[in-house]
Scaffold this active site. Structure first.
Site, PDB file in Angstrom:
ATOM      1  N   LYS A  82       0.858  -1.193   0.000  1.00 63.38           N
ATOM      2  CA  LYS A  82       0.000   0.000   0.000  1.00 63.38           C
ATOM      3  C   LYS A  82       0.889   1.235   0.000  1.00 63.38           C
ATOM      4  O   LYS A  82       1.894   1.276   0.733  1.00 63.38           O
ATOM      5  CB  LYS A  82      -0.862  -0.054   1.262  1.00 63.38           C
ATOM      6  N   SER A 157      -9.453   1.323   3.413  1.00 63.63           N
ATOM      7  CA  SER A 157      -8.639   2.121   2.506  1.00 63.63           C
ATOM      8  C   SER A 157      -7.583   1.299   1.764  1.00 63.63           C
ATOM      9  O   SER A 157      -7.037   1.790   0.779  1.00 63.63           O
ATOM     10  CB  SER A 157      -7.952   3.227   3.298  1.00 63.63           C
ATOM     11  N   SER A 181      -9.444  -1.121   7.606  1.00 61.29           N
ATOM     12  CA  SER A 181      -8.933  -0.916   6.240  1.00 61.29           C
ATOM     13  C   SER A 181      -8.192  -2.086   5.610  1.00 61.29           C
ATOM     14  O   SER A 181      -7.887  -2.037   4.431  1.00 61.29           O
ATOM     15  CB  SER A 181      -8.027   0.307   6.197  1.00 61.29           C
TER      16      SER A 181
HETATM   17  N1  GLN Z   1     -13.082   3.371   7.154  1.00 61.70           N
HETATM   18  C1  GLN Z   1     -12.354   3.774   8.309  1.00 61.70           C
HETATM   19  C2  GLN Z   1     -12.007   5.234   8.220  1.00 61.70           C
HETATM   20  O1  GLN Z   1     -12.277   5.827   7.215  1.00 61.70           O
HETATM   21  C3  GLN Z   1     -11.136   2.926   8.494  1.00 61.70           C
HETATM   22  C4  GLN Z   1      -9.958   3.384   7.738  1.00 61.70           C
HETATM   23  C5  GLN Z   1      -8.707   2.613   8.069  1.00 61.70           C
HETATM   24  O2  GLN Z   1      -8.753   1.574   8.705  1.00 61.70           O
HETATM   25  N2  GLN Z   1      -7.582   3.172   7.659  1.00 61.70           N
HETATM   26  O3  GLN Z   1     -11.476   5.793   9.125  1.00 61.70           O
END
Ligand code: GLN
Length: 489
Positions: A82, A157, A181
């Protein structure tokens, strides 16, 4: 094996085959690179790829195999990362314009750990800006698509990593998980994702979103590969003050085990009303499989405070984000706007450099930390967090693992939720408790729903019991039957 099948094979099997001389690392790599070249224009999982370097790394591994030298599982094998991990010499964008041209001067510890095994970096994957999102639609550069249904998001994400694994563009990937994420995109893309115990994997060199919640982990097509990758990135790191100062257990002892007699908890008060019918049915089927065939004891547990987990998560995550993102000021990192005046320069750099979601979260995070609101929001959220930890601890006195859906639905349509942030935030209800408490979580494919979309299942365990997730996840993977989704590319 036909060349067409290479990307469908688990990393650990391909490794055995190359050691037996049945296939070469170069063949594997060329096949994967070819797929990326032909098909990633539809999925858009990568921000950047490194075909030449991947080829060279593969050649080196093959040379060693020929000479009879020891070669590690991941040596020369194409993996994706990532684009939030610093890899020395590469541009690390974090999906943000503000870091569009930022070149990493050093390796994140986990990247160093992978380099120690001579892994091959095939590319860096797309993400929501600074890992803020559930859909990959918050990337400053482009959207990624779900390889099982190109009308749908891959989740986020770490959506680029999940999509790349699912599409056969790599044999495993790294992601980060602050509130789901790794697990949610794994679920949307029909792959396995592990968010380990907080502190098992170093955060050093990974751009911070919510530092007390952030944890790096792995994505792969199967539990064993995700575990073996995790084993290679985990370990104490003096550069991360929250790193656990204990040797990492050998997680592979949990492969191919019997799970008879294990106690698995179902959170009785978890509100499943937001779940689609197919997700609910799949969840029930999985429970039945575990009790009928797995001979586990399914136990009802109660975590009364869990209904407040999502609100608590968003307060804490945004508060920490507002502080962490303060460093992007146009002076020290990345994008710098033109201005003669220093204050203007800060303002303009941030205004032009950050996207809407990042700005929204910085504002809200600053608000919940501001005098007058601190007690009402941030402090209260911390109190809820403490209670949540207590209640999970009590639950783990009664059960070995907890099982929940990963997300209320399968992958949603691109653009469907883009105007309603609250709606998206609420879909994180099942994943955020693991981050708020620091416990490990795993998402693995459990079936397929409408529109050829994968359905995932989540396993949670107590601190440091990552091995229990592997044991139950690996068993489920071997025993879940029924159709799987077909790639749409
Ligand atoms: N969807 C969650 C957020 O937007 C988790 C994101 C993540 O785990 N980086 O904060």
């Amino acid at each position: 094996m036909s060349g067409l099948d290479i990307h469908n094979q688990p990393l650990h099997k391909l490794h055995k085959q190359r050691l037996a001389g049945e296939i070469s690392t170069v063949e594997i790599t060329e096949h994967i690179l070819d797929r990326i070249k032909k098909l990633d224009n539809q999925v858009k999982s990568f921000i950047v790829t490194y075909p030449e370097e991947a080829h060279q790394a593969a050649q080196k591994a093959d040379d060693k195999i020929k000479k009879g030298e020891p070669v590690d599982l991941i040596e020369g094998m194409p993996l994706a990362i990532k684009d939030i991990f610093n890899v020395e010499g590469t541009i690390t964008t974090c999906g943000s314009k503000i870091l569009e041209n930022y070149r990493s001067p050093y390796d994140a510890t986990v990247v160093k750990n992978l380099k120690r095994h001579n892994f091959s970096l095939v590319g860096k994957t797309n993400l929501d800006e600074f890992a803020m999102g559930s859909n990959n639609e918050n990337s400053a550069f482009f959207k990624s698509y779900n390889p099982y249904n190109l009308d749908c998001v891959p989740g986020g994400s770490s959506g680029g990593s999940a999509a790349a694994v699912a599409a056969g563009f790599c044999l495993g990937a790294l992601g980060t998980d602050t509130g789901g994420s790794i697990r949610q995109p794994a679920s949307f893309c029909g792959v396995v994702g592990i968010k380990p115990t907080y502190g098992l994997v170093s955060r050093y060199g990974i751009a911070a979103y919510g530092s007390s919640l952030d944890q790096a982990g792995t994505l792969a097509s199967n539990v064993k590969d995700a575990t073996l990758l995790l084993q290679r990135i985990a370990g104490y790191d003096e550069h991360d003050p929250t790193s656990i100062k204990l040797p990492v257990a050998d997680l592979s002892t949990n492969f191919d085990q019997d799970i008879t007699g294990l106690k698995i908890g179902v959170i009785d008060n978890l509100d499943l009303s937001s779940c689609s019918k197919e997700v609910r049915e799949n969840f029930q089927q999985t429970l039945k499989l575990l009790s009928d065939k797995g001979k586990v004891e399914i136990k009802k547990i109660n975590i009364p405070i869990i209904e407040h987990a999502t609100a608590t998560y968003y307060i804490i995550a945004m508060a920490e984000a507002s502080s962490n993102l303060g460093r992007y000021d146009g002076i020290r990192y990345g994008f710098r706007a033109e201005s003669e005046n220093l204050t203007e320069l800060y303002k303009k750099s941030r205004e032009l450099g950050f996207g809407d979601e990042a700005k929204f979260r910085i504002l809200l995070g600053t608000f919940v930390l501001s005098a007058g609101y601190y007690d009402a929001y941030y402090k209260k959220a911390q109190k809820v967090q403490i209670l949540l930890r207590k209640q999970f601890k009590q639950a783990f006195n009664q059960v070995d693992a907890v099982i929940t859906p990963v997300a209320p639905t399968t992958a949603f349509k691109v653009g469907e939720n883009i105007t309603d942030p609250l709606k998206i935030y609420l879909t994180d209800a099942f994943t955020v408790p693991a981050n708020l408490t620091g416990i490990p979580g795993m998402s693995l494919p459990a079936g397929v729903g409408n529109n050829n979309l994968p359905i995932g299942i989540q396993l949670l365990a107590d601190h440091g019991k990552d091995g229990t997730l592997v044991k139950v996840g690996d068993w489920l993977e071997r025993n879940i039957e029924g159709p799987t989704a077909n790639l749409a590319i």
